[in-house]
Motif scaffolding. Structure first.
Motif, PDB file in Angstrom:
ATOM      1  N   GLU A  31      44.208  47.035  48.001  1.00  0.00           N
ATOM      2  CA  GLU A  31      44.480  45.622  47.728  1.00  0.00           C
ATOM      3  C   GLU A  31      44.816  45.324  46.281  1.00  0.00           C
ATOM      4  O   GLU A  31      45.360  44.261  45.985  1.00  0.00           O
ATOM      5  CB  GLU A  31      43.275  44.764  48.171  1.00  0.00           C
ATOM      6  CG  GLU A  31      43.078  44.773  49.681  1.00  0.00           C
ATOM      7  CD  GLU A  31      42.002  43.794  50.160  1.00  0.00           C
ATOM      8  OE1 GLU A  31      41.318  43.185  49.313  1.00  0.00           O
ATOM      9  OE2 GLU A  31      41.870  43.654  51.398  1.00  0.00           O
ATOM     10  N   THR A  32      44.444  46.222  45.373  1.00  0.00           N
ATOM     11  CA  THR A  32      44.660  45.928  43.948  1.00  0.00           C
ATOM     12  C   THR A  32      45.261  47.126  43.220  1.00  0.00           C
ATOM     13  O   THR A  32      45.227  48.256  43.716  1.00  0.00           O
ATOM     14  CB  THR A  32      43.316  45.611  43.242  1.00  0.00           C
ATOM     15  OG1 THR A  32      42.484  46.772  43.332  1.00  0.00           O
ATOM     16  CG2 THR A  32      42.612  44.426  43.883  1.00  0.00           C
ATOM     17  N   ARG A  33      45.768  46.839  42.020  1.00  0.00           N
ATOM     18  CA  ARG A  33      46.283  47.890  41.153  1.00  0.00           C
ATOM     19  C   ARG A  33      45.187  48.923  40.858  1.00  0.00           C
ATOM     20  O   ARG A  33      45.459  50.112  40.755  1.00  0.00           O
ATOM     21  CB  ARG A  33      46.775  47.241  39.848  1.00  0.00           C
ATOM     22  CG  ARG A  33      47.491  48.170  38.902  1.00  0.00           C
ATOM     23  CD  ARG A  33      48.133  47.409  37.748  1.00  0.00           C
ATOM     24  NE  ARG A  33      49.112  46.421  38.204  1.00  0.00           N
ATOM     25  CZ  ARG A  33      50.348  46.718  38.621  1.00  0.00           C
ATOM     26  NH1 ARG A  33      50.745  47.974  38.635  1.00  0.00           N
ATOM     27  NH2 ARG A  33      51.167  45.775  39.014  1.00  0.00           N
ATOM     28  N   LYS A  36      41.759  34.371  48.354  1.00  0.00           N
ATOM     29  CA  LYS A  36      41.986  35.515  49.228  1.00  0.00           C
ATOM     30  C   LYS A  36      42.085  35.053  50.675  1.00  0.00           C
ATOM     31  O   LYS A  36      42.927  35.510  51.439  1.00  0.00           O
ATOM     32  CB  LYS A  36      40.835  36.505  49.092  1.00  0.00           C
ATOM     33  CG  LYS A  36      41.283  37.786  48.442  1.00  0.00           C
ATOM     34  CD  LYS A  36      40.241  38.836  48.600  1.00  0.00           C
ATOM     35  CE  LYS A  36      40.655  40.098  47.886  1.00  0.00           C
ATOM     36  NZ  LYS A  36      39.543  40.950  47.568  1.00  0.00           N
ATOM     37  N   PHE A  76      48.311  45.327  48.550  1.00  0.00           N
ATOM     38  CA  PHE A  76      48.840  45.483  47.198  1.00  0.00           C
ATOM     39  C   PHE A  76      50.337  45.816  47.235  1.00  0.00           C
ATOM     40  O   PHE A  76      51.115  45.294  46.437  1.00  0.00           O
ATOM     41  CB  PHE A  76      48.069  46.573  46.438  1.00  0.00           C
ATOM     42  CG  PHE A  76      48.604  46.832  45.052  1.00  0.00           C
ATOM     43  CD1 PHE A  76      48.686  45.811  44.107  1.00  0.00           C
ATOM     44  CD2 PHE A  76      49.028  48.111  44.683  1.00  0.00           C
ATOM     45  CE1 PHE A  76      49.189  46.052  42.832  1.00  0.00           C
ATOM     46  CE2 PHE A  76      49.530  48.352  43.411  1.00  0.00           C
ATOM     47  CZ  PHE A  76      49.606  47.321  42.490  1.00  0.00           C
TER      48      PHE A  76
END
Ligand code: C2E
Ligand code: CA
Ligand code: CA
Ligand code: CA
Length: 278
Positions: free
Chosen positions: A238-240, A3, A258
């Motif tokens: 930041e993510t699904r 990251k 994301f």
């Protein structure tokens, strides 16, 4: 570590530079950079959670430093504020955002652009009128610009700030309360200023699925936005999983790594195409 590497990469090879990280820029250097117009906006999409479509972007300041490379605002915004130079930066951001808007429009793309305003600027009488006059002169309708109010201190001159913000809102510009839930971006401000959008701070968004408490605060912020008739934007998606949670909760827009990192005006259409394809 992955990251971290991604984060460093997002600011270009430049971020590796010691100077960029330690932010030891002198007053002379900053003044010269403003004069040479080394500051420019990068644009980050805000995607509609309902269908993933992108019709809005936020302009985020970058300094294209001749040695240090592309420098992020953490290294210069506070310094500019302290030197009383933030107005000049805001103005250069507005001019370049207007130019980007026209360039995209010429290619058949229409984006609503959010520009960050500093509260110290809004204390000046007539500030809103300067913006209104400038954008009208550029032939850009008010529905295409939103102003995000970022602040780190309480409003010292509330009447003048309110006058400017109300002028902008009455002309049809969007007004966004940034970093909602932190510091001074509070309920008190929501009650006084005619906002059209509520931006939930990323501390309530990133990884929210993992924390019950965070999810509860997210839900109540979204409920508040809905009851006040404001559109809602979640930052730091930041993510699904973050995306799916916000969609389920009925949030309007999502902004974050994301979908896309902040991009130069020229790179934005490509980044949007990559997102839309997935
Ligand atoms: P902000 O207005 O809250 O902008 C969002 C920040 O979050 C941006 O940082 C953006 O790059 C970052 N971000 C976006 N998506 C993600 C994500 O998924 N995860 C994480 N961890 N971060 C994400 P940036 O560009 O470094 O800007 C930092 C702050 O500097 C901004 O926070 C804003 O307060 C200030 N700023 C930037 N441009 C301007 C400007 O033109 N004028 C003023 N007054 N302030 C500005
Ligand atoms: Ca912002
Ligand atoms: Ca924010
Ligand atoms: Ca912020």
């Amino acid at each position: 570590p992955d990251k971290l590497r991604q984060l460093i990469a997002s600011y270009g090879p430049v971020a590796e530079s010691q100077r960029a990280r330690r932010a030891v820029f002198s007053e002379d250097e900053i003044r010269a950079a403003l004069e040479r117009r080394e500051f420019l906006p990068y644009f980050q999409p805000k995607a509609r959670l309902a269908d993933g479509g992108i019709d809005s972007v936020e302009a985020l300041a970058r300094w294209r430093h001749p040695q240090a490379g592309v420098v992020a605002p953490g290294a210069f915004i506070d310094k500019l504020e302290g030197l009383g130079l933030i107005d000049e930066l805001t103005w250069q951001m507005l001019e370049q955002s207007a130019a980007a808007w026209k360039a995209w429009a010429a290619q058949g793309m229409e984006f609503r652009i959010s520009v960050n305003l500093s509260l110290s600027s809004l204390e000046q009488p007539g500030y809103a009128d300067r913006i209104i006059f400038y954008l009208a002169e550029q032939g850009i309708g008010s529905r295409h610009f939103v102003f995000e109010i970022t602040e780190s201190t309480a409003m010292t001159d509330l009447p003048h700030c309110l006058e400017n913000l109300t002028r902008l809102r009455m002309k049809g510009y969007g007004l966004s309360i940034d970093d909602f839930g932190t510091g001074y971006s509070s309920l008190q401000q929501l009650a006084q200023i005619p906002f059209s959008e509520l931006k939930i701070d990323r501390s309530f968004v990133t990884g929210a699925c993992a924390s019950e408490t965070t999810r509860t605060m997210l839900a109540s912020s979204l409920d508040l936005a809905g009851r006040l008739g404001l559109s809602s934007v979640a930052e730091g998606v930041e993510t699904r999983q973050d995306w799916a949670l916000l969609k389920r909760m009925g949030c309007g827009y999502a902004q974050g790594y994301f979908m896309a990192r902040p991009q130069s005006a020229a790179d934005l259409p490509g980044a949007i195409a990559r997102w839309t394809e997935t």
